[in-house]
Write an enzyme that holds these catalytic residues in place. Structure first.
Site, PDB file in Angstrom:
ATOM      1  N   ASP A 269       4.818   6.278   0.836  1.00  0.00           N
ATOM      2  CA  ASP A 269       3.816   5.712   1.745  1.00  0.00           C
ATOM      3  C   ASP A 269       3.175   6.813   2.590  1.00  0.00           C
ATOM      4  OD1 ASP A 269       2.485   3.690   3.230  1.00  0.00           O
ATOM      5  OD2 ASP A 269       4.145   2.339   2.828  1.00  0.00           O
TER       6      ASP A 269
ATOM      7  N   ASP B 242      -2.881  -3.621   2.121  1.00  0.00           N
ATOM      8  CA  ASP B 242      -1.906  -4.549   1.540  1.00  0.00           C
ATOM      9  C   ASP B 242      -2.565  -5.852   1.094  1.00  0.00           C
ATOM     10  OD1 ASP B 242      -0.202  -2.599   2.364  1.00  0.00           O
ATOM     11  OD2 ASP B 242       1.204  -3.947   3.354  1.00  0.00           O
TER      12      ASP B 242
HETATM   13  C1  GAL Z   1       3.099  -0.635   3.666  1.00  0.00           C
HETATM   14  C2  GAL Z   1       2.844  -0.747   2.187  1.00  0.00           C
HETATM   15  C3  GAL Z   1       3.582  -1.969   1.698  1.00  0.00           C
HETATM   16  C4  GAL Z   1       5.051  -1.822   1.990  1.00  0.00           C
HETATM   17  C5  GAL Z   1       5.271  -1.541   3.469  1.00  0.00           C
HETATM   18  C6  GAL Z   1       6.731  -1.212   3.785  1.00  0.00           C
HETATM   19  O1  GAL Z   1       2.402   0.463   4.155  1.00  0.00           O
HETATM   20  O2  GAL Z   1       1.475  -0.828   1.943  1.00  0.00           O
HETATM   21  O3  GAL Z   1       3.335  -2.157   0.312  1.00  0.00           O
HETATM   22  O4  GAL Z   1       5.581  -0.809   1.205  1.00  0.00           O
HETATM   23  O5  GAL Z   1       4.483  -0.467   3.900  1.00  0.00           O
HETATM   24  O6  GAL Z   1       6.943  -1.039   5.153  1.00  0.00           O
END
Ligand code: GAL
Length: 656
Positions: free
Chosen positions: A404, A467
Site C-alpha cells: 500500500d 477503494d
Molecule cells: C487501503 C486499500 C484497501 C485495503 C486497506 C487496508 O488503502 O486500498 O484495499 O488494503 O488499505 O487497510
C-alpha cells in the site's frame, strides 16, 4: 361544511392554481432515501454536500441536491399534470462537473436537458405528465465520468389531481443463473500458462471440473516436479534453471470420460502471466480477519469447487500485524523482536503453518503491507525494515504481496514522481532477493499515472483507483473509467481496478449481501474479465450462494480474463443518450470478446456493429455467459440488455 362554504373554498383553490384543481407535490417532501445516486446521499433543500442549493449564482430555497448517476422513480396514477424544475450543477464545484437530465414517462423520453456544466445557469424543465403512470428522472454524467457531478433539482414539483406522487424504489430483479452446470465428464479449466523464476518452488493444482474420483497425468513434466495423480497437484522445483517454455499436456480421467489440455510452464523472469485470480480478506473481514477465517476461505476454495476453475491465491490483507492504535487486545503486543523481525498479532499465531496449509491444498498465499511506518489500518508497516520484512514473507511461505502507500505520505510527498516510485522499487528489490516467487501488487490508488510506470518498478499489478464498494456508482464508476489504460496491461503487468464486490461483503465483522443487483453483478464480472483485471474475490467464501458461485465459475467468462494474449479490453462505441457501451477485447486465437453494456435504468436494445470492431465480414457469435452459439451475423448484432446489465459475446470471423 355547508354547500356555499364548500364552493367558495373550491373557488379559492381554482383562483390560487390558476385554472385547475391541481395540488402540488414537492420533490423535497418525497421519500428521498429511495433515490439512487453514484456518490453521497441526496439532500433535501441542500446540495449533495449540504450547502444551500445554488446554480449559476442563483440560490434556490427548495429542491434536492443529488449526484450523477441518479435515478428517481416516481409513482403517478395517470392524473398528474406537469413536472417542473430548474436543473443544473451546484456552484459548490465551481466550473467542474457536467450532467444531463433525462425525464421518462412510462419508458418514453419526455425531456432531455442540454449538457449542463458547472457554472451554467439552471435549465427549466417543464414536462407534460398527461396519462403517465411512472415517472423516471435520470441525472446522467455529461459523458466524462461522474466526478464533481453535484446535480441540483431546484424548485422541483409535480402538479397532480389524483393520488399523491411518491418516490418508489427501483425494481430489483431476482438472481438468475446463466452459467450452465459443468458436465460430469472431465474438463480442464484455467489459464494455459504459469510463470516461474529459475530455481523457485512451484505449486500448481490442475483446475478440472467433472465427477470425482478423477485421475490426473501430465506429459512433459520437467525434472524436479511431481504430480499427485489423485489431486492434480504439481509441486517441486524445476531442476533445469534455463529460462524456457516447458510444454506440458494435462490429462484428466474419470468414470465418465477423459480430457486433455496443453499447458506451459514458462521459466523466466515474469510472474503473473495471466491476471492473478484468488481471494482477499479485505472486502469481507477487513480488521476482523483471523487465521481461522483465512483457513476457512482456503477450505472453501476446495469445497465450493472454485479451485476447479483456476482460483489460486488466498490473500491476507491488513490486520495480521500488531496494530498499536487499536483498542482490540488481540491486535496488541510487541511489534518486532529484538532483531527487528516483524511479529504477527495473536490472531495469526503461526504464519508458516498457515501457508503450509494453503500450499497443501495446491493454492498460493498472499500478504499485505505498506511502505510507511503504519499501514492504512494503523498497523505496523515496513518502513526501514523492508529487507527484513521481505525475508519474513519468504520464510513464512508467501507468494504474493500487496504493498500500500498509507502513512508513507509522512515520509515523502506523493506529488514527486521519484518519491512516489521509491518505496515500490525498494520493496521490489527486497522481494527479488528472496528464494521464492512473490507476485508484487502496488496499491497506491492510481496516483501519478501509475499505469505508465508500475511495471518499471517491478509491479505485476497496480491499483488504478481508490477503494471499491458494493454499489453501482462505485463499481460502474471505477470499471468504466478503466478505458484508455489498455496500453499498459499485458502478461506480467496488469491494471487493477480493485477487488470484486459480489457475495457477502462488509469490511468488518458484520457482513451483508452485496448491494449490487444481479444484473450489476453480471456487469461487474464481465467488465473485470474484459479489463484483464486481477480477479480477487472479496466475499466470505463460507457463505457462497449458488448465484454468486455461478458468477465465479463460468469457465468461458473466466477464459476471457485469463486469455494468453493478455490484452485489456477497451470501449469501441458509446451512446451517451442511451447510456450504452460496447467493449472489445482481442483474444489469443484471433477471435475477440465483445461486451454490450446498458448503464441505463430501463432495459434497452444494444447494437454492436462489425465496423466498430474492425471486422470485415460475417461473424460467428457465442454467448459466453450462457455458453451457447448464437449463429452467424452479417455486419451487426442487436440484443435487449437489462437495466445495468450486460451481454458477453465471443466473436469470430466466419469461415466462409
Ligand atoms: C487501503 C486499500 C484497501 C485495503 C486497506 C487496508 O488503502 O486500498 O484495499 O488494503 O488499505 O487497510
Amino acid at each position: 361544511m355547508n354547500i356555499i362554504k364548500k364552493w367558495s373554498c373550491i373557488a379559492a383553490m381554482v383562483a390560487v392554481s390558476g385554472m385547475s384543481f391541481a395540488e402540488i407535490a414537492w420533490l423535497d417532501e418525497m421519500r428521498g432515501e429511495r433515490i439512487e445516486q453514484g456518490w453521497g446521499r441526496p439532500h433535501t433543500r441542500q446540495s449533495v454536500e449540504g450547502n444551500p442549493l445554488r446554480v449559476g449564482g442563483t440560490e434556490y430555497k427548495r429542491g434536492i441536491g443529488t449526484h450523477s448517476a441518479a435515478s428517481i422513480r416516481i409513482r403517478l396514477d395517470g392524473q398528474a399534470d406537469r413536472f417542473t424544475a430548474k436543473v443544473g450543477v451546484d456552484d459548490e464545484v465551481g466550473d467542474k462537473g457536467s450532467i444531463r437530465l433525462v425525464v421518462y414517462g412510462d419508458k418514453t423520453v419526455l425531456f432531455e436537458s442540454n449538457l449542463l456544466e458547472g457554472g451554467d445557469p439552471a435549465q427549466d424543465v417543464n414536462v407534460d405528465l398527461g396519462g403517465v403512470k411512472q415517472l423516471l428522472i435520470i441525472v446522467n454524467d455529461g459523458g466524462n465520468g461522474m466526478d464533481y457531478d453535484h446535480a441540483d433539482l431546484c424548485d422541483a414539483m409535480i402538479s397532480y389531481h389524483g393520488a399523491k406522487p411518491e418516490i418508489v424504489e427501483m425494481p430489483v430483479e431476482q438472481p438468475y443463473i446463466l452459467t450452465p452446470p459443468a458436465p460430469p465428464t472431465p474438463r480442464i479449466n484455467g489459464a494455459a500458462i504459469f510463470g516461474v523464476r529459475p530455481g523457485s518452488p512451484f505449486v500448481y493444482r490442475i483446475p478440472a471440473t467433472g465427477d470425482r474420483p478423477m485421475k490426473f497425468a501430465v506429459e512433459g513434466l520437467p525434472k524436479g516436479l511431481k504430480l499427485d495423480p489423485a489431486t492434480g497437484i504439481i509441486r517441486g522445483t524445476i531442476a533445469d534453471r534455463t529460462p524456457k517454455a516447458h510444454k506440458l499436456v494435462f490429462h484428466a480421467e474419470n468414470a465418465k470420460g477423459k480430457a486433455e489440455k496443453a499447458f506451459t510452464i514458462q521459466v523466466g523472469d515474469t510472474l503473473a502471466l495471466t491476471p492473478p485470480m484468488g481471494w482477499n480478506s479485505w472486502n469481507c473481514f477487513a480488521h476482523a480477519v483471523s487465521a481461522e477465517k483465512v483457513k476457512a476461505a482456503a477450505d472453501a476454495f476446495i469445497e465450493s469447487g472454485l479451485v476447479d476453475h483456476g482460483w489460486i491465491y488466498v490473500n491476507i490483507d491488513d490486520f495480521w500485524e500488531i496494530c498499536p492504535f487499536s483498542d482490540d487486545p488481540t491486535l496488541q503486543g510487541p511489534e518486532r523482536d529484538a532483531s527487528g523481525k516483524i511479529l504477527t498479532n495473536s490472531r495469526f499465531p503461526n504464519m508458516k503453518g498457515l501457508t503450509d496449509y494453503i500450499h497443501g491444498l495446491g493454492l498460493r498465499a498472499g500478504l499485505y503491507s505498506s511502505p510507511g511506518r503504519f499501514t492504512c489500518g494503523g498497523c505496523v508497516a515496513s518502513y526501514q525494515h523492508e529487507i527484513q520484512d521481505a525475508e519474513s514473507y519468504a520464510q513464512w511461505g508467501f507468494d504474493y504481496l500487496k504493498y500500500d502507500w498509507c502513512s508513507y505520505g509522512d515520509i515523502a510527498p506523493n506529488d514527486v514522481m521519484e518519491e512516489l516510485q521509491k518505496p515500490y522499487r525498494l520493496m521490489n528489490d527486497c522481494l527479488r532477493a528472496q528464494p521464492r516467487d512473490i507476485v508484487f501488487s502496488l496499491c497506491q490508488y492510481g496516483w501519478g499515472a501509475v499505469s505508465t510506470w508500475g511495471e518499471s518498478v517491478g509491479g505485476n499489478l497496480w491499483r488504478t483507483t481508490g477503494d471499491i464498494t458494493d454499489t453501482w456508482g462505485s463499481m460502474a464508476g471505477i470499471g468504466f473509467q478503466q478505458n484508455g489504460l489498455e496500453a499498459f496491461a499485458g502478461p506480467g503487468h496488469w491494471n487493477d481496478p480493485d477487488m470484486l464486490v459480489v457475495g457477502h461483503v462488509g469490511w468488518g465483522p458484520n457482513l451483508h449481501p452485496t448491494r449490487l443487483t444481479p444484473n450489476e453483478q453480471y456487469t461487474h464480472i464481465t467488465l473485470w474479465c474484459m479489463l484483464a483485471s486481477p480477479l480477487l474475490i472479496g466475499c466470505d467464501l463460507t457463505q457462497l450462494d449458488d448465484f454468486t458461485l455461478s458468477l465465479l465459475t463460468n469457465d468461458e467468462v473466466i477464459g476471457v480474463n485469463q486469455d494468453l494474449l493478455g490484452a485489456q479490453g477497451f470501449r469501441v462505441a458509446k451512446d451517451d443518450r442511451l447510456q450504452t457501451q460496447v467493449w472489445k477485447k482481442p483474444l489469443a486465437d484471433g477471435s475477440m470478446a465483445v461486451a454490450l453494456f446498458n448503464l441505463h435504468e430501463i432495459e434497452q436494445e444494444v447494437t454492436v456493429k462489425w465496423s466498430d470492431l474492425g471486422l470485415g465480414g460475417p461473424a460467428q457469435l457465442r454467448d459466453a455467459w450462457r455458453q451457447k452459439d448464437l449463429g452467424v451475423f452479417e455486419d451487426h448484432f442487436t440484443a435487449p440488455v437489462a437495466r445495468h446489465g450486460t451481454m458477453l459475446l465471443i466473436v469470430k470471423l466466419s469461415e466462409k
